[in-house]
Design an enzyme around this catalytic site. Structure first.
Site, mmCIF file in Angstrom:
data_model
loop_
_atom_site.group_PDB
_atom_site.id
_atom_site.type_symbol
_atom_site.label_atom_id
_atom_site.label_comp_id
_atom_site.label_asym_id
_atom_site.label_seq_id
_atom_site.Cartn_x
_atom_site.Cartn_y
_atom_site.Cartn_z
ATOM 1 N N ALA A 191 0.829 -1.206 0.000
ATOM 2 C CA ALA A 191 0.000 0.000 0.000
ATOM 3 C C ALA A 191 0.864 1.257 0.000
ATOM 4 O O ALA A 191 1.974 1.270 0.542
ATOM 5 C CB ALA A 191 -0.915 0.004 1.220
ATOM 6 N N GLY B 154 0.585 -5.570 0.578
ATOM 7 C CA GLY B 154 -0.360 -5.685 -0.519
ATOM 8 C C GLY B 154 0.260 -6.188 -1.802
ATOM 9 O O GLY B 154 -0.421 -6.789 -2.639
ATOM 10 N N GLU C 1 0.168 -9.797 -1.456
ATOM 11 C CA GLU C 1 -1.234 -10.228 -1.541
ATOM 12 C C GLU C 1 -1.716 -10.283 -2.995
ATOM 13 O O GLU C 1 -2.510 -11.157 -3.352
ATOM 14 C CB GLU C 1 -2.114 -9.305 -0.703
ATOM 15 C CG GLU C 1 -1.921 -9.534 0.791
ATOM 16 C CD GLU C 1 -2.643 -8.517 1.654
ATOM 17 O OE1 GLU C 1 -3.406 -8.945 2.544
ATOM 18 O OE2 GLU C 1 -2.447 -7.301 1.444
ATOM 19 N N GLU D 44 2.358 -6.044 7.808
ATOM 20 C CA GLU D 44 1.393 -5.012 8.201
ATOM 21 C C GLU D 44 1.317 -4.746 9.701
ATOM 22 O O GLU D 44 1.114 -3.602 10.116
ATOM 23 C CB GLU D 44 -0.004 -5.384 7.677
ATOM 24 C CG GLU D 44 -0.209 -5.144 6.190
ATOM 25 C CD GLU D 44 0.223 -6.311 5.317
ATOM 26 O OE1 GLU D 44 -0.110 -6.312 4.131
ATOM 27 O OE2 GLU D 44 0.914 -7.232 5.830
#
Length: 266
Positions: free
Chosen positions: A72, A117, A120, A140
């Site tokens: 992110a 992310g 992910e 995270e």
């Protein structure tokens, strides 16, 4: 090869006969950090690819030489108010579910950093090809949040609950060799070869029946987490969807006639 851009940060390339599509993350100045704009573009690109019946395989790649995606965009996140973050959440989720819900097989080509992310996005794919520079992880909790792009659900499905817990709770980064050992990635290749090897694998997959590929993926995904009896019912439903298709008829005919199949895709 044709190219189509979705927003500023996502490039879709269609290779050869159009059966293999490449979704390239293209925000090099930020090492592909996922901003709101980039997340929206990933979702839009996935929607377009999912509706394209010519596409049989999607390969997710990066144009940055040192990173697949660093996760992110924390600089952007830091500037958002609570209300703005709430509004941004569905857009962010749309990127990860967009990749996850593609109806065709997906391959991630990972080099360098694939963190948070970024990892992910790779986990949302069916197969992860990584080169020896890859560093993956879900860090995270080290910045006060949790994996929110599917990591808490996809990682344990790959490596088991205890291993996923250790990796998520420690927030540690895992280098390529250990990542392959633990099953965090599926194929380990020499440095700089991740994209080429992923595209080669995609071409091999894409030579098969488009109807069969979509049905097989549907059975694999829907069957996850079900008991065996329920899973076999999912498989049977998928089998029935292809058993009387034009692809099935062509596949059997081509086998008997000892020639390459010409898939009608229906």
């Amino acid at each position: 090869m044709s190219e189509e851009r979705f927003g500023e940060f996502v490039l879709v390339r269609r290779h050869e006969d159009g059966h293999v599509a490449e979704l390239a993350l293209d925000r090099p100045k930020a090492m592909n950090a996922v901003s709101t704009a980039m997340a929206r573009s990933v979702g839009e690109a996935c929607a377009a690819l999912g509706e394209d019946r010519d596409v049989r395989v999607v390969v997710v790649t990066s144009t940055h030489e040192r990173a697949f995606c660093v996760g992110a965009d924390l600089k952007e996140r830091n500037s958002l108010s609570d209300a703005e973050l709430v509004r941004q959440r569905p857009v962010a989720r749309g990127a990860y579910t967009g990749v996850l819900e593609l109806p065709v097989p997906t391959v991630a080509a990972v080099h360098g950093f694939a963190l948070g992310g970024g990892f992910e996005l790779a986990l949302a794919c069916d197969v992860i090809v990584a080169d020896r520079t890859a560093v993956v992880g879900l860090p995270e909790v080290s910045v006060g949040v949790i994996p929110g792009g599917g990591g808490t659900q996809l990682l344990p499905r790959r490596v088991g609950a205890a291993r996923a817990a250790e990796l998520i709770f420690t927030a540690r980064r895992v280098e390529a060799a250990e990542a392959r050992e633990l099953g965090l990635v599926d194929v380990l290749v020499e440095e700089g070869r991740d994209r080429a090897e992923a595209l080669t694998l995609a071409a091999r997959i894409g030579a098969n029946s488009p109807v069969g590929l979509r049905a097989a993926k549907r059975a694999l995904r829907l069957g996850q987490g079900l008991d065996l009896r329920a899973g076999l019912e999912v498989e049977d439903a998928a089998w029935r969807s292809v058993a009387f298709s034009g692809d099935r008829a062509e596949g059997v005919a081509a086998f008997n006639e000892k020639r390459p199949p010409r898939w009608p895709g229906e």
